[in-house]
Design an enzyme around this catalytic site. Structure first.
Site, PDB file in Angstrom:
ATOM      1  N   HIS A  46      24.180   0.237  38.166  1.00  0.00           N
ATOM      2  CA  HIS A  46      25.495   0.010  38.780  1.00  0.00           C
ATOM      3  C   HIS A  46      26.201   1.318  39.126  1.00  0.00           C
ATOM      4  O   HIS A  46      27.178   1.307  39.870  1.00  0.00           O
ATOM      5  CB  HIS A  46      26.373  -0.888  37.892  1.00  0.00           C
ATOM      6  N   ASP A  94      19.980  -3.239  34.366  1.00  0.00           N
ATOM      7  CA  ASP A  94      20.958  -2.230  34.793  1.00  0.00           C
ATOM      8  C   ASP A  94      20.421  -0.842  34.452  1.00  0.00           C
ATOM      9  O   ASP A  94      20.891  -0.167  33.539  1.00  0.00           O
ATOM     10  CB  ASP A  94      22.308  -2.490  34.111  1.00  0.00           C
ATOM     11  N   GLY A 186      33.085   5.465  32.997  1.00  0.00           N
ATOM     12  CA  GLY A 186      32.793   6.895  33.049  1.00  0.00           C
ATOM     13  C   GLY A 186      31.737   7.278  32.042  1.00  0.00           C
ATOM     14  O   GLY A 186      31.122   8.328  32.141  1.00  0.00           O
ATOM     15  N   SER A 188      29.375   4.933  31.604  1.00  0.00           N
ATOM     16  CA  SER A 188      28.297   4.130  32.161  1.00  0.00           C
ATOM     17  C   SER A 188      27.104   4.996  32.501  1.00  0.00           C
ATOM     18  O   SER A 188      27.254   6.107  33.006  1.00  0.00           O
ATOM     19  CB  SER A 188      28.764   3.445  33.439  1.00  0.00           C
ATOM     20  N   GLY A 189      25.919   4.448  32.250  1.00  0.00           N
ATOM     21  CA  GLY A 189      24.698   5.174  32.569  1.00  0.00           C
ATOM     22  C   GLY A 189      24.312   6.172  31.504  1.00  0.00           C
ATOM     23  O   GLY A 189      23.180   6.635  31.460  1.00  0.00           O
TER      24      GLY A 189
END
Length: 240
Positions: A46, A94, A186, A188-189
């Site tokens: 995402h 994801d 922020g 994320s990932g």
């Protein structure tokens, strides 16, 4: 970011990278990620499923100052998991891999993440840490890398009706949910680091938090479980 977190010791998580996009003449941090090979980064799907110009900064601690340890690396190819559906984060998948246009130089500031063995599932309350530059309680991105202790919440508990219910799949890892510490936008990932046999491994890729806020009780931070995707990662990046 890490709500309820504290500043990480500089460069203590050397596989953590900042994924940045170009807009309005400058670069902006948007997500975290992990350097898994000198020319491959693992992040969340995402984070990269919109058309933008991205770059990766490795060896970063304070986003607002040049510390001399940073390596700025271009992104030459973005490979999102083929089953990822941006309209259905709860389906899973994801995860994305970014091929870098040049290889990172490994040193005391920049190291490769260690990935778990395929199929590894950590037990309830297993100690882990989330790291990132995501939103802090005042709604700003943090300039410095933060970390927070987030113990694993196992699938049986996390998928129960008082937690996430069927939103959570077995290909995910839940951690936290104490209402104090969590991941946030922020982060994320970015990685969920868990020590196995005395060595930190990246067991999760930060995927989502509750829409009611980042640190909601019984709504742990949800991560893509890396050990469910090791064969896909190998096939895309040509082994670890």
């Amino acid at each position: 970011r890490v709500v309820g977190g504290s500043e990480a010791r500089s460069h203590s998580w050397p596989s953590q990278i900042s994924l940045q996009y170009y807009s309005g003449g400058s670069w902006h941090h948007t997500c975290g990620g992990s350097l898994i090979q000198r020319n491959w980064v693992m992040t969340a799907a995402h984070c990269v499923d919109r058309t933008m110009t991205f770059r990766v900064v490795a060896g970063e601690h304070n986003l607002s100052t040049n510390e001399g340890s940073e390596q700025v690396l271009g992104v030459s190819k973005i490979i999102v998991h083929p089953y990822w559906n941006s309209n259905n984060v709860a389906a899973g998948y994801d995860i994305a891999l970014l091929r870098l246009s040049s290889s990172a130089t490994l040193n005391s500031y920049v190291q490769l993440a260690v990935l778990p063995q395929a199929g590894t599932v950590l037990p309830n309350n297993y100690p882990c840490y989330i790291t990132g530059w995501g939103l802090t309680p005042n709604g700003q991105l943090s300039n410095v890398l933060l970390q927070a202790y987030l113990p694993v919440v196992d699938y049986q508990i996390c998928s129960s009706s008082s937690y996430w219910g069927n939103t959570v799949k077995q290909t995910m890892v839940c951690a936290g949910g104490d209402g104090v510490r969590s991941g946030c936008q922020g982060d994320s990932g970015g990685p969920l680091h868990c020590a196995v046999n005395g060595q930190y491994q990246v067991h999760g890729v930060t995927s989502f938090v509750s829409g009611n806020g980042c640190n909601v009780q019984r709504k742990p931070t949800v991560f893509t479980r890396v050990s469910a995707y090791t064969s896909w990662i190998s096939s895309v990046s040509g082994g670890f």
